[in-house]
Motif scaffolding. Structure first.
Motif, PDB file in Angstrom:
ATOM      1  N   ALA C  82      52.345  58.903  29.471  1.00  0.00           N
ATOM      2  CA  ALA C  82      52.211  60.125  30.268  1.00  0.00           C
ATOM      3  C   ALA C  82      51.316  59.937  31.494  1.00  0.00           C
ATOM      4  CB  ALA C  82      51.662  61.246  29.393  1.00  0.00           C
ATOM      5  N   ILE C  85      52.976  58.173  34.253  1.00  0.00           N
ATOM      6  CA  ILE C  85      54.129  58.913  34.763  1.00  0.00           C
ATOM      7  C   ILE C  85      53.737  60.179  35.521  1.00  0.00           C
ATOM      8  CG2 ILE C  85      56.149  60.242  34.012  1.00  0.00           C
ATOM      9  CD1 ILE C  85      56.602  58.036  31.893  1.00  0.00           C
ATOM     10  N   HIS C 134      54.104  55.968  40.361  1.00  0.00           N
ATOM     11  CA  HIS C 134      55.277  55.924  41.257  1.00  0.00           C
ATOM     12  C   HIS C 134      54.972  56.471  42.643  1.00  0.00           C
ATOM     13  CE1 HIS C 134      55.858  60.132  39.846  1.00  0.00           C
ATOM     14  NE2 HIS C 134      56.480  60.295  40.990  1.00  0.00           N
ATOM     15  N   PHE C 142      60.728  53.793  33.157  1.00  0.00           N
ATOM     16  CA  PHE C 142      59.669  54.687  32.680  1.00  0.00           C
ATOM     17  C   PHE C 142      59.775  54.859  31.175  1.00  0.00           C
ATOM     18  CE2 PHE C 142      60.544  55.678  37.049  1.00  0.00           C
ATOM     19  CZ  PHE C 142      59.299  55.918  37.622  1.00  0.00           C
ATOM     20  N   PRO C 144      58.232  57.396  28.633  1.00  0.00           N
ATOM     21  CA  PRO C 144      57.357  58.558  28.458  1.00  0.00           C
ATOM     22  C   PRO C 144      56.753  58.605  27.064  1.00  0.00           C
ATOM     23  CG  PRO C 144      59.649  59.231  28.308  1.00  0.00           C
ATOM     24  CD  PRO C 144      59.660  57.752  28.595  1.00  0.00           C
ATOM     25  N   LEU C 168      66.869  54.818  26.398  1.00  0.00           N
ATOM     26  CA  LEU C 168      66.101  55.402  25.297  1.00  0.00           C
ATOM     27  C   LEU C 168      66.942  56.440  24.587  1.00  0.00           C
ATOM     28  CD1 LEU C 168      62.423  56.299  26.220  1.00  0.00           C
ATOM     29  CD2 LEU C 168      63.273  54.416  24.816  1.00  0.00           C
TER      30      LEU C 168
END
Ligand SMILES: Cc1cc2nc3c(=O)[nH]c(=O)nc-3n(C[C@H](O)[C@H](O)[C@H](O)COP(=O)(O)O)c2cc1C
Ligand code: SF4
Ligand code: SF4
Ligand code: SF4
Lengths: 522, 220, 176
Positions: C82, C85, C134, C142, C144, C168
Motif C-alpha cells: 500500500a 502504491i 509511480h 503493482f 497491492p 493476480l
C-alpha cells in the motif's frame, strides 16, 4: 427578488461584501429550507463568499482572449498598486483582487468586474487610475462613465437585425412557420425550436414556463450581451409568443451575473412591456458556467446549486418546479419573433440545407475588427477571417473552450450544424501565439467550472489541468501528453456536456500543434 | 413483451424501468456505487456506464427502451470503470489498512472486482475536515464519494434531513444541517439508515472499529 | 540466475516479512534467484538486476535517490504494498504541514525529553509530501496489500521467472 434564495444571497453579498454564516442560518429559517441548501449555494456560486471581501471586490476576466491582450500583466500591476496578494483581502478591508472566467468582453478586453460591474478596455493607465480611485475610496458610481462604457461592435448585420414589421403569427400557424423556416436552437445543440415548443404545449402540467437562457458563459461568446442591449424588446416578444403558444403565464430571463451592468436597461425594457397575461422575471446568475446547461439553469432559478439534472425527463415535460418548460437561447427567441413578424421565408432561403437562416458570431482574438458578425449559415472560416481583418493566422478556436481548434488547413470549413456547430464563439490566434497557453487556459477553465457532480468530470478536469500546468512550466512528461488524450475516453462518460467536451480543444491543439508542447516535456 | 439486449442476452422490461433495473431483475451485473435499490437513481459515480447503441450512458438513469443494444462487459468499458475507480481513490484519502470500513466497503470491493492494482494518477491528498463531535457517529470526509445516499436516507427514511452536499467542482463536500455545522448538534443516531447506507468509510459508528476479524467481513 | 533486489523506502518492512512468509516456497525461489541489494543480504549498493521490488513510498530525498537507482538498474520494477502504491500510512502526514508534524513528533508530543528537532546533516531531507513511487519513476507491476499476502508474491515471481505477465487472481487482491 422575493423569496428566491439565490437572488436573496446575491443581495446579501452586495450589502455586506460576503454572506455571513449567521445570514445563511437566517435565510434558511426564513425560507423554511435546510441550512445545507443555502450554504450549498454560497459555496457553489463563485460570486458569493463566506469570507468578507474588500469594499472593492475586483475580478479580472481570465479568458484566453484577455490573456492575449495582457490581462495577466495588468492583474499583477493592480495587485502591486494596491499591495494585495491575489484572492486575499487587504488588511484594511479596502480591496480583494481575484480572477474570474470569461466576462464576455472579449472584443474589448482586457476586462474586469468591480463590485460586479464590468470595466473593459483596460490599459496600464486605466489600471493605475482605478487603483488611485480605490485608494481614495471613491465609490464606483462616481468613477468616470467612460470606464463603464461597453461597445456593441456590431460589424455585420443581416436578417436578424432587420426590422421585421409584418402581421404577427401566433400559435399553430407560428409553429408551422417556424418548422417551415427550419429554425433550430442557437444555444449550441440545435434542437428544432418548433418541436420543443409543441412538446411543451402537449406535455401534461398545471402550469408552464418559458425561460430564456442568457447565461452566455462559453469563453469568447458575447452576442447575447449585444442582443440584450439592442434587441431586448424583440427578445421579450419572442418569449411572449412562446408563452402564448405553449400556454405559459410566467417567464424568466436568466442573465449571467457578469452582465449586471445591464440591469437598469433590462428592468426598464421589462417595465415598458404591457402584457398582463405573461409576466417576465429577471433572474441573475452568480458566476457559474454550468448554469448555461438548461437543467442546471432551472435548478439555479429554483435557488439551488447548478447541478445538471438527470435527463430524461427533459425540461419540456419536467422543467421548472417540475412543470413543462421551454428553455431557449436569447438568439433563438429573437429569431422566433422575427419569423413571427414575416421573416420566415427569407430565413428559409438563407443558410445551408440542414442549417437555415443566419447566426451571430462573436469574433475575438488576433484580428483588426473584433465584434459581432451576422452571417448566413455555411460561411467559411476563411471568409470570417478576411472580414474581421485577421492576418498571419495560426489557429481558430470555434465554439469556445468546449469547441474545436482548427489549423490553417481547415479554414475552408463551414459554420453550420453539419460541419462546425457553435453557439458563436470564434477566437483567432496568429502565428506569434503559443497554443500551450490556450490549452492551459481552457483546461483550467473546465477544472474551475466543473460542478463536481460526476466523477469523470470532477476529477478528470483536475487531472487534465494539472497535466497542463506541468507542461506549461516545462515539467511535463510524455505520460502527461498521453494522459490528456486518454482522458477523452473517460470524460465521455460524464453526466453532461461540460465534462464530455472538456478535453476536446486541448487534444486538438496537441495533435495539430505538437511543436508548441515539446518545450514543456522533458 | 418489450425487450432490450444486454451483452447479447435478450431481457424483458416493464415500462418505466431503467437499464440497471432490468439488468438486476435478470441477474446481470452492472458494477455500481451510488445506485442502491430503494433510492432514486443519482447518476454521479458513473461506474455503471454502459454503451447503449454506441453511446455511453449511466445504466442507473437510462430508461430501458425496446430494441436497445446495451454493452456492459467490453474492454473499453472495463477501462472506463477502472479509470473512474482510480479517480475516486486519488481524489480522496483512502488508506484502507487504517479504515474501519475495510472489508465491507463498496468502493473497495468494486475496485477489487475490476482488478485495480494501482492508482495510475497522482493522489491529491485533500485536506477535508473530519467531524468527531458526536458521541456515537463520526464523519471522515476524506473518504466521501458524494453518492448522496446519506442525504436521501436521512431526509426520506429517517425523516431528519441531516446531510447535504455543498461546494463545487473538486471542492465538493458533505455538510451537516446544523448551525455549527457539526454532527453533535443534530439528532443523528447510530441506528439511522443514513449511517448504515454509506457505501464507504465516510460515516462510521464509533466504538466499533475492526470488530469483525479479517476473513469474516462482508466482502472478504 | 535471475538477479533480484529489494528495498524498503517509507515502509515498515511488513512487505518484506510477508515475502518471507512464503515459507518453504521461499527456498524454492532461492535456488533460482540470486539476491542483490536487499535487507535480506545487507548488500548496500545495487548492481544490474532483472527484478526490483520496492516497498514503501517516498518520504525523504534518500528514498527518492534509492528509487531512482532501482529504476536505473532493474529491468522490471515492482511497487509492493500500500505505501509504495498510494503512500499508505506514512502519507497520513500529508494532512498536516511539515512544521506541525515535526513539532508533534519532536517538541510537543507526550513524554518528550529534551525537545529539539533533529538537524544532523547526515539525516536525509524530508519531502514536503509523502508520495507513491509511480509519481517519480515508471513502475512495471503493482502488488497491492498491507502487506500483500505471501501468495501474491508467489504469483508475481512465478510469472516473472517464466517470463510471463503476472495476473493476480481476485482473491489475492486486497488493500489491507
Ligand atoms: C456546459 C453547458 C453550457 C451551456 N451554456 C449555454 C449558454 O450559456 N447559453 C445557451 O443558450 N445554451 C447553453 N447551453 C445549451 C443549453 O443546455 C440548451 O441546449 C439551450 O439553452 C437550448 O436553447 P436553444 O434550443 O435555443 O439553443 C449549454 C450547454 C452545456 C452542456
Ligand atoms: S460533467 Fe461536469 S459539469 Fe456536468 S454534471 Fe458532471 S461534474 Fe457537473
Ligand atoms: S472507504 Fe473503502 S476504499 Fe476508502 S479507505 Fe475505507 S475501505 Fe478503503
Ligand atoms: S458520506 Fe457516504 S453516503 Fe454520504 S455522500 Fe459521502 S459516501 Fe455517500
Amino acid at each position: 427578488m422575493g423569496s428566491n434564495p439565490l437572488q436573496l444571497l446575491i443581495a446579501i453579498q452586495k450589502a455586506f461584501n460576503h454572506v455571513p454564516d449567521d445570514a445563511i442560518c437566517r435565510v434558511a429559517s426564513a425560507l423554511g429550507l435546510p441550512i445545507s441548501r443555502i450554504l450549498g449555494d454560497v459555496e457553489f456560486y463563485s460570486f458569493l463568499s463566506r469570507e468578507p471581501l474588500g469594499t472593492y471586490s475586483v475580478l479580472m476576466s481570465d479568458s484566453i482572449t484577455d490573456w492575449m491582450l495582457g490581462s495577466r500583466e495588468l492583474f499583477l500591476r493592480l495587485c502591486g498598486n494596491l499591495g494585495v496578494s491575489p484572492g486575499v483581502t487587504r488588511c484594511d478591508g479596502l480591496a480583494t483582487v481575484g480572477k474570474t472566467s470569461c466576462t464576455g468582453m472579449c472584443d474589448q478586453g482586457p476586462a474586469l468586474l468591480v463590485n460586479g460591474i464590468a470595466v473593459a478596455n483596460l490599459t496600464d493607465e486605466r489600471i493605475d487610475a482605478i487603483s488611485r480611485l480605490m485608494e481614495k475610496q471613491i465609490p464606483p458610481v462616481a468613477w468616470p462613465d467612460e470606464y463603464f462604457r461597453v461597445e456593441s461592435n456590431i460589424r455585420r448585420r443581416g436578417w436578424l437585425f432587420q426590422d421585421w414589421q409584418g402581421p404577427i403569427l401566433e400559435g399553430e400557424v407560428l409553429l408551422q412557420e417556424m418548422t417551415d423556416a427550419g429554425l433550430r436552437g442557437r444555444g449550441g445543440a440545435g434542437f428544432p425550436t418548433a418541436k420543443k415548443w409543441a412538446s411543451c404545449r402537449d406535455a401534461p402540467g398545471s402550469e408552464r414556463y418559458v425561460v430564456c437562457n442568457a447565461d452566455e458563459g462559453e469563453p469568447g461568446t458575447f452576442k447575447d450581451r449585444v442582443l440584450l442591449q439592442h434587441c431586448a424588446g424583440r427578445l421579450f416578444e419572442g418569449m411572449a409568443l412562446c408563452a402564448r403558444t405553449v400556454g405559459a403565464k410566467r417567464g424568466f430571463l436568466y442573465v449571467r451575473g457578469e452582465y449586471r451592468y445591464l440591469e437598469a436597461h433590462l428592468e426598464a425594457q421589462l417595465a415598458a412591456r404591457r402584457d398582463a397575461d405573461f409576466e417576465i422575471e429577471l433572474h441573475w446568475g452568480a458566476g457559474a458556467y454550468i448554469c448555461g446547461e438548461e437543467s442546471a439553469l432551472l435548478e439555479s432559478i429554483e435557488g439551488k446549486r447548478g447541478i445538471p439534472r438527470v435527463r430524461p425527463p427533459f425540461p419540456v415535460t419536467f422543467g421548472l418546479h417540475g412543470m413543462p418548460t421551454v428553455v431557449d437561447n436569447v438568439e433563438t427567441f429573437c429569431a422566433a419573433a422575427a419569423i413571427a413578424a414575416g421573416g420566415g421565408s427569407e430565413f428559409r432561403s438563407l443558410g445551408t440545407a440542414g442549417s437555415c437562416g443566419t447566426k451571430l458570431l462573436s469574433v475575438s482574438g488576433d484580428c483588426a475588427r473584433p465584434g459581432i458578425y451576422e452571417y448566413s449559415f455555411g460561411v467559411s472560416v476563411s471568409q470570417i477571417l478576411e472580414d474581421c481583418g485577421a492576418g498571419n493566422v495560426l489557429a481558430v478556436q470555434v465554439g469556445g473552450a468546449a469547441g474545436s481548434c482548427l489549423d490553417a488547413s481547415e479554414f475552408g470549413r463551414k459554420i453550420c450544424f453539419e460541419d462546425l456547430p457553435t453557439s458563436g464563439s470564434v477566437m483567432v490566434f496568429d502565428r506569434t501565439r503559443d497554443m500551450r497557453e490556450a490549452a492551459l487556459n481552457f483546461s483550467r477553465f473546465f477544472a474551475h467550472e466543473s460542478c463536481g457532480f460526476c466523477t469523470p468530470c470532477r476529477v478528470g478536469t483536475g487531472i487534465l489541468a494539472q497535466a497542463m500546468e506541468r507542461i506549461s512550466e516545462g515539467r511535463g512528461t510524455e505520460e502527461d501528453i498521453t494522459e490528456i488524450g486518454d482522458l477523452g475516453g473517460i470524460l465521455k462518460a460524464s453526466h453532461c456536456g461540460l465534462g464530455q467536451s472538456a478535453n476536446r480543444a486541448v487534444r486538438d491543439m496537441l495533435r495539430k500543434f505538437p511543436e508548441h508542447f515539446e518545450g514543456g516535456v522533458n | 413483451m418489450k425487450t432490450v439486449s444486454l451483452d447479447g442476452a435478450v431481457v424483458p422490461f416493464a415500462e418505466g424501468q431503467t437499464v440497471m433495473e432490468c439488468a438486476l431483475a435478470a441477474n446481470i451485473s452492472i458494477p455500481h456505487l451510488c445506485f442502491l435499490p430503494g433510492f432514486l437513481p443519482h447518476g454521479s459515480c458513473r461506474l455503471c456506464t454502459v454503451k447503449i447503441d454506441g453511446r455511453l450512458a449511466s445504466a442507473c438513469t437510462q430508461p430501458a427502451m425496446a430494441g436497445q443494444h446495451v454493452e456492459i462487459d467490453t474492454e473499453e468499458l472495463r477501462q472506463v470503470r477502472l479509470s473512474l475507480l482510480r479517480m475516486l481513490f486519488v481524489e480522496g484519502n483512502h488508506y484502507c489498512p487504517a479504515c474501519e470500513k475495510s472489508g465491507s466497503c463498496r468502493l473497495q470491493k468494486a475496485a477489487y472486482d475490476e482488478g485495480m492494482l494501482d492508482l495510475h494518477y497522482r493522489p491529491w491528498y485533500p485536506k477535508r475536515k473530519m467531524d468527531a463531535s458526536h458521541p456515537d457517529v463520526l464523519i471522515d470526509r476524506d473518504r466521501c464519494i458524494f453518492c448522496e445516499l446519506c442525504v436521501k436516507a436521512s431526509r426520506d427514511v429517517d425523516g431528519k434531513n441531516i446531510f447535504g452536499i455543498s461546494g463545487r467542482g473538486i471542492d465538493t463536500h458533505l455538510v451537516v444541517n446544523s448551525k455549527s455545522g457539526l454532527l453533535a448538534d443534530t439528532d443523528i443516531s447510530a441506528q439511522d439508515r443514513a449511517v448504515e447506507v454509506c457505501p464507504v468509510g465516510a460515516i462510521l459508528v464509533k466504538g466499533r472499529g475492526f470488530e469483525i476479524p479479517i476473513g469474516k467481513r462482508l466482502y472478504d | 540466475m535471475i538477479r533480484l533486489a529489494t528495498c524498503s523506502l517509507a515502509g515498515c518492512f511488513g512487505c518484506h516479512m510477508s515475502f518471507l512468509d512464503m515459507d518453504e516456497k521461499f527456498l524454492g525461489f532461492v535456488e533460482r534467484v540470486e539476491f542483490d541489494r536487499s535487507p535480506f543480504t545487507d548488500i548496500k549498493s545495487i548492481g544490474k538486476c532483472d527484478i526490483g521490488l520496492v516497498e514503501g513510498g517516498l518520504c525523504n530525498e534518500e528514498n527518492l535517490a534509492v528509487l531512482k537507482e532501482f529504476r536505473e538498474n532493474c529491468a522490471i520494477l515492482v511497487a509492493v504494498g500500500a505505501c509504495a502504491i498510494n503512500g499508505g500510512i506514512p502519507a497520513m502526514r500529508n494532512h498536516f504541514s511539515m512544521d506541525e508534524c515535526l513539532a508533534e513528533a519532536y517538541l510537543d508530543g507526550i513524554g518528550i525529553e529534551n525537545p529539539q528537532i533533529p538537524s544532523d546533516p547526515e539525516l536525509p531531507v524530508l519531502l514536503q509530501k509523502v508520495c507513491p513511487v509511480h509519481e517519480a519513476v515508471r513502475i512495471d507491476y503493482f502488488l497491492p496489500g498491507c502487506p500483500p499476502p505471501a501468495g501474491a508474491f508467489e504469483v508475481l515471481l512465478e510469472a516473472l521467472l517464466k517470463g510471463e505477465k503476472p495476473e493476480l487472481p481476485r482473491k489475492l487482491i486486497h488493500y489491507d
